[in-house]
Design a protein around this motif. Structure first.
Motif, short mmCIF file in Angstrom:
data_model
loop_
_atom_site.label_atom_id
_atom_site.label_comp_id
_atom_site.label_asym_id
_atom_site.label_seq_id
_atom_site.Cartn_x
_atom_site.Cartn_y
_atom_site.Cartn_z
N LEU A 97 -6.40 -0.08 -6.36
CA LEU A 97 -5.59 -0.14 -5.14
C LEU A 97 -4.15 0.13 -5.09
O LEU A 97 -3.61 -0.14 -6.19
CB LEU A 97 -5.87 -1.62 -4.50
CG LEU A 97 -7.04 -2.09 -4.11
CD1 LEU A 97 -7.10 -3.67 -3.79
CD2 LEU A 97 -7.94 -1.22 -3.13
N ALA A 98 -3.57 0.74 -4.07
CA ALA A 98 -2.24 0.88 -4.03
C ALA A 98 -1.64 0.97 -2.58
O ALA A 98 -2.44 0.79 -1.67
CB ALA A 98 -1.75 2.64 -4.50
N ILE A 99 -0.34 0.25 -2.46
CA ILE A 99 0.23 -0.05 -1.20
C ILE A 99 1.69 0.99 -1.32
O ILE A 99 2.33 0.94 -2.24
CB ILE A 99 0.27 -1.38 -0.73
CG1 ILE A 99 1.01 -1.56 0.42
CG2 ILE A 99 1.16 -2.04 -2.18
CD1 ILE A 99 0.88 -2.91 1.23
N GLN A 150 9.43 5.30 -5.65
CA GLN A 150 9.65 4.42 -6.64
C GLN A 150 8.61 3.47 -6.79
O GLN A 150 8.07 2.90 -5.76
CB GLN A 150 11.04 3.79 -6.51
CG GLN A 150 12.19 4.88 -6.94
CD GLN A 150 13.60 4.11 -6.48
OE1 GLN A 150 13.72 3.39 -5.61
NE2 GLN A 150 14.23 4.27 -7.65
N LYS A 151 8.33 2.82 -7.90
CA LYS A 151 7.51 1.81 -8.30
C LYS A 151 8.32 0.28 -8.06
O LYS A 151 9.45 0.37 -8.44
CB LYS A 151 7.05 1.78 -9.47
CG LYS A 151 5.78 0.77 -9.87
CD LYS A 151 5.65 0.93 -11.09
CE LYS A 151 4.59 -0.35 -11.56
NZ LYS A 151 4.03 -0.32 -13.11
N VAL A 171 -5.28 3.90 -0.84
CA VAL A 171 -4.04 3.69 -0.60
C VAL A 171 -3.76 3.17 0.84
O VAL A 171 -4.24 3.65 1.85
CB VAL A 171 -3.31 5.14 -0.68
CG1 VAL A 171 -1.75 5.06 -0.53
CG2 VAL A 171 -3.52 6.06 -1.99
N PHE A 172 -2.87 1.96 0.68
CA PHE A 172 -2.73 1.50 1.86
C PHE A 172 -0.97 1.72 2.32
O PHE A 172 -0.34 2.02 1.70
CB PHE A 172 -2.82 -0.13 1.76
CG PHE A 172 -3.99 -0.53 1.73
CD1 PHE A 172 -5.03 -1.41 2.77
CD2 PHE A 172 -5.05 -0.37 0.52
CE1 PHE A 172 -6.21 -1.50 2.53
CE2 PHE A 172 -6.23 -0.71 0.46
CZ PHE A 172 -6.97 -1.50 1.39
N LEU A 173 -0.95 1.86 3.73
CA LEU A 173 0.49 1.84 4.22
C LEU A 173 0.60 0.72 5.23
O LEU A 173 0.05 0.19 5.97
CB LEU A 173 0.60 3.06 5.10
CG LEU A 173 0.32 4.43 4.42
CD1 LEU A 173 0.43 5.55 5.27
CD2 LEU A 173 1.05 4.70 3.20
N ASP A 174 1.92 0.28 5.29
CA ASP A 174 2.32 -0.68 6.13
C ASP A 174 3.38 0.01 7.23
O ASP A 174 3.70 1.03 6.96
CB ASP A 174 2.96 -1.95 5.69
CG ASP A 174 4.18 -1.77 5.22
OD1 ASP A 174 4.71 -0.85 5.07
OD2 ASP A 174 4.84 -2.88 5.17
N LEU A 229 -1.34 -0.81 -7.80
CA LEU A 229 0.26 -0.08 -7.96
C LEU A 229 0.73 -0.23 -6.43
O LEU A 229 0.41 0.05 -5.46
CB LEU A 229 -0.28 1.60 -7.74
CG LEU A 229 0.89 2.53 -7.95
CD1 LEU A 229 1.65 2.27 -8.98
CD2 LEU A 229 0.18 3.88 -7.70
N VAL A 230 2.15 -0.68 -6.51
CA VAL A 230 2.82 -1.26 -5.40
C VAL A 230 4.28 -0.19 -5.36
O VAL A 230 5.08 -0.37 -6.42
CB VAL A 230 3.30 -2.74 -5.47
CG1 VAL A 230 4.18 -2.98 -4.29
CG2 VAL A 230 2.15 -3.48 -5.62
N LEU A 231 4.35 0.90 -4.49
CA LEU A 231 5.39 1.68 -4.31
C LEU A 231 6.25 1.41 -3.01
O LEU A 231 5.70 0.89 -2.05
CB LEU A 231 4.76 3.14 -4.27
CG LEU A 231 3.95 3.50 -5.49
CD1 LEU A 231 3.27 4.92 -5.22
CD2 LEU A 231 4.61 3.62 -6.72
#
Length: 322
Positions: free
Chosen positions: A243-245, A281-282, A144-147, A270-272
């Motif tokens: 991968l998810a962000i 939300q997606k 899981v990535f965060l910006d 997965l882009v949230l």
């Protein structure tokens, strides 16, 4: 997509067969004992180790079951086994066995099938509500990535706690590129008081998660920029990792979502997004129709991503995402 999953599983089987003798010796088993545990004859083990016979998927699963049972009692063996398997994989930009979910080779195997709905399902009519079970699935199965944009969101520090708890329980961490940290630091020097306040809150949340060993900061100062870094890293690792962000940046979300339809193959990303009003939300395509897109990219064997305009993104600071 089915071809990708099949090829990925075959890579795993091939690497396991080439590594079989080393792994058996690391686990401390003789040929006969190892065969008894797997349910194979001594001759069959010898034939597999000498490449006379090709390992089947059933044999692979049986070997993984024995390894998982041994690693459960001796977790210190897992990094050694992972190194052996990676060293015997075919030459590639990234290795299948760099990440072994929850220390289980069997779990890694069963993730390599095309039914994404078994991983996480966002088909609910109320997409803003993500259950604790969904957070658990994300924490167990995704990197899981965060910006910085989501770190600046009001009340994000409270809303993220169920996922934080799930990450703790699964031994997983958030991944934050160094460029994101630099962006937050840059905003701290803004002349706008609100921007400074958001940056302070974002940095406070990051430091709190880092103190709890829940953040893995990756990258180098010479990474090009935030969007290029995310796109490059996701393109490289989506072939061997889910991968998810979480981001509130529509432009970044669009670039990442394009990777789900490129020619590189791999798992769907997965882009949230998050907002205090709507929760998690997606990102949907209709949310992104007016956003610009960056040039498409391709991978080469030197761990660089080449854009259509000829520019490259150096990934030497991203050898793995374990």
């Amino acid at each position: 997509m089915i071809d990708f999953y099949y090829q990925l599983r075959q890579r795993m089987i091939d690497a396991m067969q080439v590594s079989l003798k080393q792994i058996r010796q690391v686990l401390g088993f003789g040929v006969q004992e190892f065969g008894d545990l797997i349910g194979l004859t001594r001759q069959t083990i010898n034939n597999l180790e000498t490449q006379k016979n090709k390992m089947s998927s059933t044999q692979y699963i049986a070997v993984c079951a024995v390894i998982d049972n041994c690693v459960k009692d001796k977790p210190e063996l897992l990094p050694i086994l992972s190194t052996i398997l990676c060293s015997n994989e075919e030459e590639s930009t990234s290795h299948v066995f760099e990440t072994i979910e929850n220390g289980s080779l069997l779990k890694k195997w069963f993730m390599c099938f095309p039914d994404e709905s078994k991983i996480i399902d966002f088909s609910s009519e109320i997409k803003s509500i993500i259950s604790n079970e969904s957070f658990n699935n994300i924490a167990e199965n995704y990197r899981v990535f965060l910006d910085q944009t989501v770190l600046f969101e009001d009340d994000f520090s409270n809303a993220i706690q169920p996922l934080v708890l799930a990450l703790k329980n699964s031994g997983n961490k958030f991944i934050v590129p160094l460029k994101v940290i630099e962006a937050i630091q840059h905003q701290l020097m803004s002349s706008n008081e609100r921007d400074v306040s958001l940056a302070k809150n974002g940095m406070k949340l990051l430091m709190s998660m880092q103190n709890e060993e829940l953040v893995d900061i990756r990258g180098e100062k010479n990474d090009v920029n935030i969007i290029s870094t995310f796109v490059s890293v996701f393109a490289k690792f989506k072939c061997v990792n889910r991968l998810a962000i979480i981001t509130c940046d529509a432009k970044l979300a669009k670039q990442i979502m394009r990777l789900n339809n490129d020619t590189l193959g791999g798992f769907n990303i997965l882009v949230l997004k998050y907002s205090k009003a709507n929760g998690f939300q997606k990102w949907e395509q209709e949310d992104l129709s007016d956003e610009e897109i960056v040039p498409s990219i391709s991978m080469n064997v030197n761990d660089e991503l080449t854009h259509d305009d000829g520019s490259t993104a150096d990934l030497r600071g991203w050898e793995s995402i374990d």
